[in-house]
Motif scaffolding. Structure first.
Motif, PDB file in Angstrom:
ATOM      1  N   VAL A  95       0.783  -1.146  -0.024  1.00  0.00           N
ATOM      2  CA  VAL A  95      -0.099  -0.046  -0.008  1.00  0.00           C
ATOM      3  C   VAL A  95       0.890   1.343   0.020  1.00  0.00           C
ATOM      4  O   VAL A  95       1.751   1.311   0.728  1.00  0.00           O
ATOM      5  CB  VAL A  95      -0.810   0.068   1.254  1.00  0.00           C
ATOM      6  N   GLU A 140       1.451   5.833  -0.701  1.00  0.00           N
ATOM      7  CA  GLU A 140       0.803   6.991  -0.248  1.00  0.00           C
ATOM      8  C   GLU A 140       0.538   7.148   1.201  1.00  0.00           C
ATOM      9  O   GLU A 140      -0.411   6.453   1.559  1.00  0.00           O
ATOM     10  CB  GLU A 140      -0.254   7.574  -1.234  1.00  0.00           C
ATOM     11  N   ILE A 172      -3.234   7.451   2.307  1.00  0.00           N
ATOM     12  CA  ILE A 172      -4.053   6.086   1.808  1.00  0.00           C
ATOM     13  C   ILE A 172      -3.498   5.116   2.797  1.00  0.00           C
ATOM     14  O   ILE A 172      -4.489   4.234   3.214  1.00  0.00           O
ATOM     15  CB  ILE A 172      -3.575   5.769   0.376  1.00  0.00           C
ATOM     16  N   GLU A 213      -5.511   5.306   6.025  1.00  0.00           N
ATOM     17  CA  GLU A 213      -6.945   5.173   5.818  1.00  0.00           C
ATOM     18  C   GLU A 213      -6.899   3.423   5.906  1.00  0.00           C
ATOM     19  O   GLU A 213      -7.892   2.917   6.119  1.00  0.00           O
ATOM     20  CB  GLU A 213      -7.536   5.603   4.567  1.00  0.00           C
ATOM     21  N   TYR A 214      -6.319   2.836   5.210  1.00  0.00           N
ATOM     22  CA  TYR A 214      -6.005   1.457   4.973  1.00  0.00           C
ATOM     23  C   TYR A 214      -5.901   0.855   6.469  1.00  0.00           C
ATOM     24  O   TYR A 214      -6.506  -0.253   6.780  1.00  0.00           O
ATOM     25  CB  TYR A 214      -4.986   0.917   4.171  1.00  0.00           C
ATOM     26  N   GLU A 251      -9.077   0.735   8.069  1.00  0.00           N
ATOM     27  CA  GLU A 251     -10.011  -0.343   7.664  1.00  0.00           C
ATOM     28  C   GLU A 251      -9.579  -1.531   7.929  1.00  0.00           C
ATOM     29  O   GLU A 251     -10.355  -2.584   8.280  1.00  0.00           O
ATOM     30  CB  GLU A 251     -10.332   0.128   6.164  1.00  0.00           C
ATOM     31  N   ARG A 275     -15.710  13.296   8.370  1.00  0.00           N
ATOM     32  CA  ARG A 275     -14.483  12.542   7.546  1.00  0.00           C
ATOM     33  C   ARG A 275     -14.191  13.355   6.443  1.00  0.00           C
ATOM     34  O   ARG A 275     -13.131  13.583   5.920  1.00  0.00           O
ATOM     35  CB  ARG A 275     -15.001  11.216   7.123  1.00  0.00           C
ATOM     36  N   ARG A 277     -10.479  14.985   5.665  1.00  0.00           N
ATOM     37  CA  ARG A 277      -9.766  14.640   4.406  1.00  0.00           C
ATOM     38  C   ARG A 277      -9.588  16.112   3.951  1.00  0.00           C
ATOM     39  O   ARG A 277      -8.388  16.224   3.210  1.00  0.00           O
ATOM     40  CB  ARG A 277     -10.594  13.949   3.599  1.00  0.00           C
TER      41      ARG A 277
END
Lengths: 225, 225
Positions: free
Chosen positions: A65, A67, A70, A73-74, A77, A94, A98
């Motif tokens: 993964v 960035e 990103i 966020e990964y 989740e 959110r 962002r």
């Protein structure tokens, strides 16, 4: 889950790498940290991020993964059942988080960099004024997002705290090297206290590089990933 | 409670078009206003005080700015026809390609569009290198989102109409079918997809607009040095 299932390819002084590490700490995820030599990037890095060839890269069960935001966020989740949420639960909150994270990466980052690269006293003065304008906007964002609580994310560090807070090491170096106070108790009281709380937080303090070490690095080369 | 959804955009902005697309694809009832950027409405200035740019989505009075932030907000608020997959890794990939589109593809193609002479040749070379990553990513896929249109397709969708406009203005083909068979096929399929196909701004009007936008760069390059 074994530690080797999660790897972070990074460079300790990088604010972008810090973001990934703070997120993993919040979620209590054990990982292997592989320090890259940016002058001689590893095969693993080049293979995992062929598009940008940059750090940080998070490798989870061999899947990369890229960035930094990103990755955050990964992590939120993929380990949603572990630890507190990093992003707010409400879609509007959110979106606000962002929005400001994107602002930080676009306006804040370039303003901070411009101070370092400014040639001459006039240019430096202008660059500092520009940064302070950005800080005033972020102070306002802090007041709105925190709603009286300790962090942008509320009682705990959240997405926007991570996005902005990861730059604090470099902010302190810039203050030191230019002999200027950027985060000011009077002009930006909310952010001033927030910065102290952020740096002292359990998820942050072990991965925040020391100002002196960063200053040494900055003297030799600007930060790059 | 009556839902009020308003989109501030312009007739030509590709960023505004993304927000327009997702609202249409989700079947959301909304009003839109095509702003005149030389005379911005009080509503725009008040809704996006930080950037004063379009698009802005105003949902029940609450404004959201930045097109990619808007896309995620809409996807999270109206759950029908999801644009992002469920799996965290696939979501990270979708976000990666959307960001790549804006950071690298758009920037490199814009450079190819505005630069002249030798600089333009180099810019075109760089744009082609960037586009190759997209070509690679489409292997085995109909859309960037897989079998159906997803977030990265909406983020990159501007290619489907604006590339033709840019190519016409500069007289150079950027996406040749032989070199980019998958990307060319994707552009066509996306352009003709339901909802998308009814939304394209008029081609000739875009050519006129972008030709005019390019003029100052042509004039500057023609100045004797």
């Amino acid at each position: 889950m074994a530690k080797s299932d999660v790897k972070v390819l990074g460079f300790s002084p990088s604010p972008f790498v810090m973001r990934a590490r703070i997120a993993l700490k919040i979620k209590s995820v054990e990982y292997e940290f592989l320090e890259e030599n940016l002058g001689s990037k590893s095969e693993l890095l080049l293979k995992s991020n062929p598009v940008h060839k940059k750090i940080p890269v998070l490798i989870h069960n061999d899947k990369p993964v890229c960035e930094s935001l990103i990755i955050v966020e990964y992590v939120d989740e993929a380990w949603s059942s572990s630890g507190p949420s990093i992003l707010p639960s409400d879609p509007y909150d959110r979106a606000v988080a962002r929005f400001w994270a994107a602002y930080v990466d676009e306006k804040w980052f370039s303003a901070l960099r411009d101070i370092g690269s400014a040639n001459g006293a006039e240019a430096k003065k202008a660059a500092i004024e520009q940064l302070i304008e950005v800080l005033v906007l972020l102070e306002d964002a802090f007041v709105k997002c925190s709603k009286g609580k300790a962090f942008f994310g509320g009682n705990q560090i959240g997405f926007l705290d991570i996005a902005f807070g990861s730059y604090l090491g470099w902010l302190r170096v810039t203050e030191k090297m230019n002999e200027v106070k950027l985060l000011d108790e009077v002009k930006t009281p909310g952010l001033f206290k927030w910065a102290e709380r952020f740096c002292a937080d359990a998820a942050v303090k072990d991965v925040m590089p020391e100002t002196d070490k960063l200053a040494e690095l900055k003297a030799s080369a600007p930060p790059s990933s | 409670m009556a839902e009020e959804v308003k989109l501030l955009k312009t007739w030509s902005s590709p960023f505004g078009l993304r927000a327009f697309w997702i609202l249409k694809l989700k079947g959301v009832q909304f009003d839109f206003i095509d702003e005149d950027l030389s005379n911005k409405s009080p509503l725009l200035l008040q809704s996006n005080p930080v950037y004063k740019k379009v698009p802005v989505l105003i949902h029940n009075g609450k404004p959201i700015s930045e097109s990619l932030v808007i896309l995620e907000y809409v996807d999270e608020t109206w759950k029908q026809n999801p644009l992002l997959p469920e799996d965290p890794y696939e979501r990270a990939r979708a976000r990666f390609w959307a960001k790549f589109g804006d950071d690298k593809v758009l920037a490199s193609i814009w450079n190819a569009f505005i630069k002249q002479g030798k600089e333009q040749e180099e810019a075109i070379g760089l744009a082609i290198e960037t586009l190759k990553f997209l070509e690679e990513e489409l292997k085995g896929k109909r859309f960037f989102g897989g079998e159906k249109i997803g977030l990265p397709d909406l983020a990159l969708g501007w290619l489907a109409n604006l590339i033709g406009v840019f190519e016409e203005v500069i007289g150079v083909k950027l996406i040749e079918k032989e070199r980019f068979p998958l990307l060319s096929a994707w552009m066509q399929e996306f352009a003709e997809a339901p909802v998308i196909k009814e939304s394209w701004p008029p081609h000739e009007k875009l050519v006129t607009k972008f030709r005019a936008m390019r003029e100052p760069y042509v004039a500057a390059a023609a100045q004797p040095k």
